[in-house]
Scaffold this motif. Structure first.
Motif, PDB file in Angstrom:
ATOM      1  N   PHE A 350      12.095 -26.809 100.260  1.00 34.59           N
ATOM      2  CA  PHE A 350      12.313 -26.208  98.949  1.00 34.59           C
ATOM      3  C   PHE A 350      11.003 -26.062  98.189  1.00 34.59           C
ATOM      4  O   PHE A 350      10.177 -26.974  98.164  1.00 34.59           O
ATOM      5  CB  PHE A 350      13.259 -27.081  98.115  1.00 34.59           C
ATOM      6  CG  PHE A 350      14.700 -26.868  98.440  1.00 34.59           C
ATOM      7  CD1 PHE A 350      15.477 -26.011  97.683  1.00 34.59           C
ATOM      8  CD2 PHE A 350      15.273 -27.510  99.508  1.00 34.59           C
ATOM      9  CE1 PHE A 350      16.803 -25.800  97.992  1.00 34.59           C
ATOM     10  CE2 PHE A 350      16.593 -27.316  99.818  1.00 34.59           C
ATOM     11  CZ  PHE A 350      17.374 -26.460  99.052  1.00 34.59           C
ATOM     12  N   PHE A 351      10.835 -24.909  97.557  1.00 36.92           N
ATOM     13  CA  PHE A 351       9.710 -24.669  96.676  1.00 36.92           C
ATOM     14  C   PHE A 351      10.222 -24.001  95.409  1.00 36.92           C
ATOM     15  O   PHE A 351      11.289 -23.374  95.397  1.00 36.92           O
ATOM     16  CB  PHE A 351       8.667 -23.757  97.335  1.00 36.92           C
ATOM     17  CG  PHE A 351       7.890 -24.406  98.438  1.00 36.92           C
ATOM     18  CD1 PHE A 351       6.659 -24.985  98.194  1.00 36.92           C
ATOM     19  CD2 PHE A 351       8.398 -24.436  99.728  1.00 36.92           C
ATOM     20  CE1 PHE A 351       5.948 -25.583  99.212  1.00 36.92           C
ATOM     21  CE2 PHE A 351       7.693 -25.029 100.758  1.00 36.92           C
ATOM     22  CZ  PHE A 351       6.469 -25.603 100.495  1.00 36.92           C
ATOM     23  N   GLN A 352       9.439 -24.145  94.356  1.00 31.18           N
ATOM     24  CA  GLN A 352       9.694 -23.407  93.121  1.00 31.18           C
ATOM     25  C   GLN A 352       8.441 -22.600  92.808  1.00 31.18           C
ATOM     26  O   GLN A 352       7.327 -23.125  92.831  1.00 31.18           O
ATOM     27  CB  GLN A 352       9.994 -24.351  91.956  1.00 31.18           C
ATOM     28  CG  GLN A 352      10.259 -23.615  90.636  1.00 31.18           C
ATOM     29  CD  GLN A 352      10.251 -24.558  89.448  1.00 31.18           C
ATOM     30  OE1 GLN A 352       9.198 -24.979  88.989  1.00 31.18           O
ATOM     31  NE2 GLN A 352      11.437 -24.890  88.948  1.00 31.18           N
ATOM     32  N   LEU A 353       8.633 -21.311  92.561  1.00 26.41           N
ATOM     33  CA  LEU A 353       7.516 -20.436  92.217  1.00 26.41           C
ATOM     34  C   LEU A 353       7.530 -20.174  90.717  1.00 26.41           C
ATOM     35  O   LEU A 353       8.533 -19.728  90.169  1.00 26.41           O
ATOM     36  CB  LEU A 353       7.613 -19.114  92.983  1.00 26.41           C
ATOM     37  CG  LEU A 353       6.586 -18.043  92.594  1.00 26.41           C
ATOM     38  CD1 LEU A 353       5.171 -18.501  92.951  1.00 26.41           C
ATOM     39  CD2 LEU A 353       6.908 -16.714  93.264  1.00 26.41           C
ATOM     40  N   ARG A 354       6.393 -20.460  90.077  1.00 29.13           N
ATOM     41  CA  ARG A 354       6.219 -20.148  88.665  1.00 29.13           C
ATOM     42  C   ARG A 354       5.194 -19.027  88.558  1.00 29.13           C
ATOM     43  O   ARG A 354       4.021 -19.200  88.930  1.00 29.13           O
ATOM     44  CB  ARG A 354       5.727 -21.370  87.884  1.00 29.13           C
ATOM     45  CG  ARG A 354       6.719 -22.521  87.878  1.00 29.13           C
ATOM     46  CD  ARG A 354       6.217 -23.668  87.029  1.00 29.13           C
ATOM     47  NE  ARG A 354       7.166 -24.766  86.979  1.00 29.13           N
ATOM     48  CZ  ARG A 354       7.008 -25.862  86.243  1.00 29.13           C
ATOM     49  NH1 ARG A 354       5.920 -25.997  85.491  1.00 29.13           N
ATOM     50  NH2 ARG A 354       7.913 -26.813  86.253  1.00 29.13           N
ATOM     51  N   HIS A 377       7.272  -5.820  88.372  1.00 28.28           N
ATOM     52  CA  HIS A 377       8.243  -6.314  89.357  1.00 28.28           C
ATOM     53  C   HIS A 377       7.512  -7.252  90.306  1.00 28.28           C
ATOM     54  O   HIS A 377       6.544  -6.866  90.967  1.00 28.28           O
ATOM     55  CB  HIS A 377       8.866  -5.153  90.124  1.00 28.28           C
ATOM     56  CG  HIS A 377       9.953  -5.574  91.057  1.00 28.28           C
ATOM     57  ND1 HIS A 377      11.214  -5.912  90.629  1.00 28.28           N
ATOM     58  CD2 HIS A 377       9.967  -5.719  92.398  1.00 28.28           C
ATOM     59  CE1 HIS A 377      11.959  -6.241  91.653  1.00 28.28           C
ATOM     60  NE2 HIS A 377      11.228  -6.136  92.748  1.00 28.28           N
ATOM     61  N   VAL A 378       7.958  -8.504  90.383  1.00 27.56           N
ATOM     62  CA  VAL A 378       7.312  -9.538  91.190  1.00 27.56           C
ATOM     63  C   VAL A 378       8.165  -9.812  92.419  1.00 27.56           C
ATOM     64  O   VAL A 378       9.353 -10.159  92.307  1.00 27.56           O
ATOM     65  CB  VAL A 378       7.118 -10.825  90.371  1.00 27.56           C
ATOM     66  CG1 VAL A 378       6.465 -11.904  91.219  1.00 27.56           C
ATOM     67  CG2 VAL A 378       6.270 -10.534  89.131  1.00 27.56           C
ATOM     68  N   SER A 379       7.569  -9.660  93.613  1.00 31.23           N
ATOM     69  CA  SER A 379       8.268  -9.893  94.882  1.00 31.23           C
ATOM     70  C   SER A 379       7.605 -11.036  95.625  1.00 31.23           C
ATOM     71  O   SER A 379       6.378 -11.084  95.759  1.00 31.23           O
ATOM     72  CB  SER A 379       8.234  -8.633  95.753  1.00 31.23           C
ATOM     73  OG  SER A 379       8.805  -7.525  95.088  1.00 31.23           O
ATOM     74  N   PHE A 380       8.433 -11.950  96.111  1.00 28.61           N
ATOM     75  CA  PHE A 380       7.940 -13.078  96.908  1.00 28.61           C
ATOM     76  C   PHE A 380       8.901 -13.261  98.070  1.00 28.61           C
ATOM     77  O   PHE A 380      10.052 -13.677  97.886  1.00 28.61           O
ATOM     78  CB  PHE A 380       7.869 -14.344  96.050  1.00 28.61           C
ATOM     79  CG  PHE A 380       7.344 -15.546  96.793  1.00 28.61           C
ATOM     80  CD1 PHE A 380       6.020 -15.594  97.197  1.00 28.61           C
ATOM     81  CD2 PHE A 380       8.168 -16.611  97.093  1.00 28.61           C
ATOM     82  CE1 PHE A 380       5.535 -16.697  97.876  1.00 28.61           C
ATOM     83  CE2 PHE A 380       7.689 -17.723  97.765  1.00 28.61           C
ATOM     84  CZ  PHE A 380       6.364 -17.762  98.162  1.00 28.61           C
TER      85      PHE A 380
END
Length: 464
Positions: A350-354, A377-380
């Motif tokens: 698990f990760f959290q992207l800020r 628009h942010v794509s990960f």
């Protein structure tokens, strides 16, 4: 929970690659994607250390697809209409599993098993906190007649039958934030209808138009509803179980999928797990694990090179009479399939992207326009979010943080820290009712913190 930090401050056209817009382009048929590769370069003689360098486990399988069609309400291998009873994943002629032999220097390790396709088993809502549900309302009419509900009154975008919107229940752990509404954006009339002409009886029109004509026989409109995940409704272990479908061997869902069939309306169409009205074909994937006959200092992957061949069917047990007739009297050797190589991982992390999006500078307006309504628009990987649209500016100051919760990534977390996936930020001129015009793109590398307690907030920076 690990943390990925992205700080994106500013961008301007000189620093943005000139590329065609990934959405909103008409008729190009292009699919824009991001491909991540990890390469190993070395001599085959030195490849013995390769398994140690992998974050997952490489396994080699034989693979074949069993195909059936429905005739008079019963499933079977007859009447496949040009599709072979066994094929590869593309539907080309394949080898029945009892005719498949391991390559030279390899042996079977276990029996044939049905392998449900992971791409179909993944829960697409695992990493999503907001879902936009859609149902299409369909009507038809004879020439010169009045509109009335179609034979299949409610469908999805592809035309497959779905329950009426009034019967669409909100799943457990979610809540609906607004009622059903008609989508009036895009190529539709003021009431949201699209019009078309059916080529064959009972089939949807091949194309849709916003303006009604007297010769149109079908129309549809899209109903939308938004639902959000309840805060804290799903914990970490539940998320992993949902992602991998690890519900236990006696779960009703697992029992229902034990046979591993995928269903479709036509050969060559997209398959799905749950049978639907109108499905006339189905298939399932068979796998059998194989291992090298003898141990070697070379990585097993390279032992496949030059080992593929054919087997004479006369040397093996003869198939059933029906297959002998289908095969004919020819003694042509069977063309053995290419082994299927799969990299498996124990479980995701698990990760959290800020993502802090601050500002874009000196954007170039489209065409004859002198200003824009920019939205970032942010794509990960497989998730994305957008900032709010700012009207009438070429220097938008969003000053907005986007949070991506519970992003599941495979592999060693230390490998993610050393080589994190990139974050793509694209700016569009948000046209009302349209996909928006492309204004620019930049690619950012996030900072990864495996120990959140040691995280240092990134400092603001600006590209000059």
């Amino acid at each position: 929970m690990s943390l990925l930090d992205l700080l994106h401050i500013s961008m301007s056209p000189p620093h943005v690659p000139s590329m065609s817009p990934p959405c909103g382009s008409q008729g190009s048929g292009d699919i824009h994607a991001q491909l991540r590769l990890r390469l190993w370069l070395g001599l085959v003689a030195h490849s013995g250390d390769l398994p140690r360098l992998l974050e997952g486990t490489l396994r080699v399988y034989a693979e074949t697809y069993e195909n059936q069609t429905k005739l008079l309400g019963k499933w079977g291998p007859r009447g496949l209409l040009g599709c072979p009873s066994f094929s590869d994943s593309a539907g080309k002629v394949g080898v029945p599993r009892h005719r498949i032999r391991p390559p030279k220097g390899w042996r079977w390790d276990g029996a044939w098993t049905v392998e449900p396709q992971r791409r179909l088993l993944l829960d697409t809502e695992t990493n999503v906190s907001e879902v936009l549900e859609e149902v299409y309302e369909n009507e038809s009419r004879p020439l010169g007649g009045q509109w009335q509900p179609a034979t299949v009154a409610t469908t999805d975008a592809s035309g497959a039958a779905v329950p009426p919107k009034e019967e669409v229940a909100c799943p457990q752990g979610w809540h609906v934030t607004d009622g059903w509404r008609v989508d009036v954006a895009g190529a539709v009339d003021e009431a949201g209808w699209q019009y078309g002409v059916s080529v064959a009886t009972g089939s949807p029109p091949p194309s849709w138009h916003a303006t009604e004509k007297t010769y149109h026989t079908h129309r549809r409109r899209r109903w939308l509803r938004t639902r959000h995940r309840d805060p804290g409704a799903q914990g970490r272990e539940q998320d992993v179980a949902t992602f991998l479908r690890l519900h236990g061997a006696h779960s009703p869902e697992v029992v229902a999928e034990a046979e591993g069939w995928e269903y479709g309306s036509l050969w060559g169409s997209r398959f799905h797990l749950r049978p639907r009205a109108g499905d006339v074909c189905r298939r399932r994937c068979w796998h059998r694990h194989m291992v090298p006959t003898q141990s070697s200092t070379v990585a097993p992957l390279f032992l496949l090179e030059g080992s593929l061949g054919t087997e004479d069917p006369a040397k093996e047990d003869e198939p059933a009479g029906a297959e002998r007739q289908a095969r004919g009297s020819s003694r042509t050797p069977w063309q053995q399939p290419v082994p299927f190589i799969l990299c498996t991982f124990q479980r995701p992390n698990f990760f959290q992207l800020r993502c802090y999006v601050f500002q874009a500078l000196e954007l170039a307006p489209r065409g004859t326009k002198t200003t824009a309504d920019p939205v970032a628009h942010v794509s990960f990987l497989h998730v994305s979010q957008s900032t709010r649209a700012l009207p009438g500016t070429l220097d938008p100051l969003w000053d907005q943080t986007l949070l991506f919760h519970r992003v599941l990534l495979y592999g060693d977390p230390r490998g993610v820290q050393e080589e994190p996936p990139v974050v793509v930020v694209e700016v569009f001129d948000q046209d009302r009712g349209g996909a928006g015009g492309f204004l620019g793109r930049t690619i950012c590398t996030p900072d990864v913190w495996l120990d959140v307690g040691r995280r240092r907030p990134p400092r603001l920076w600006r590209v000059v």
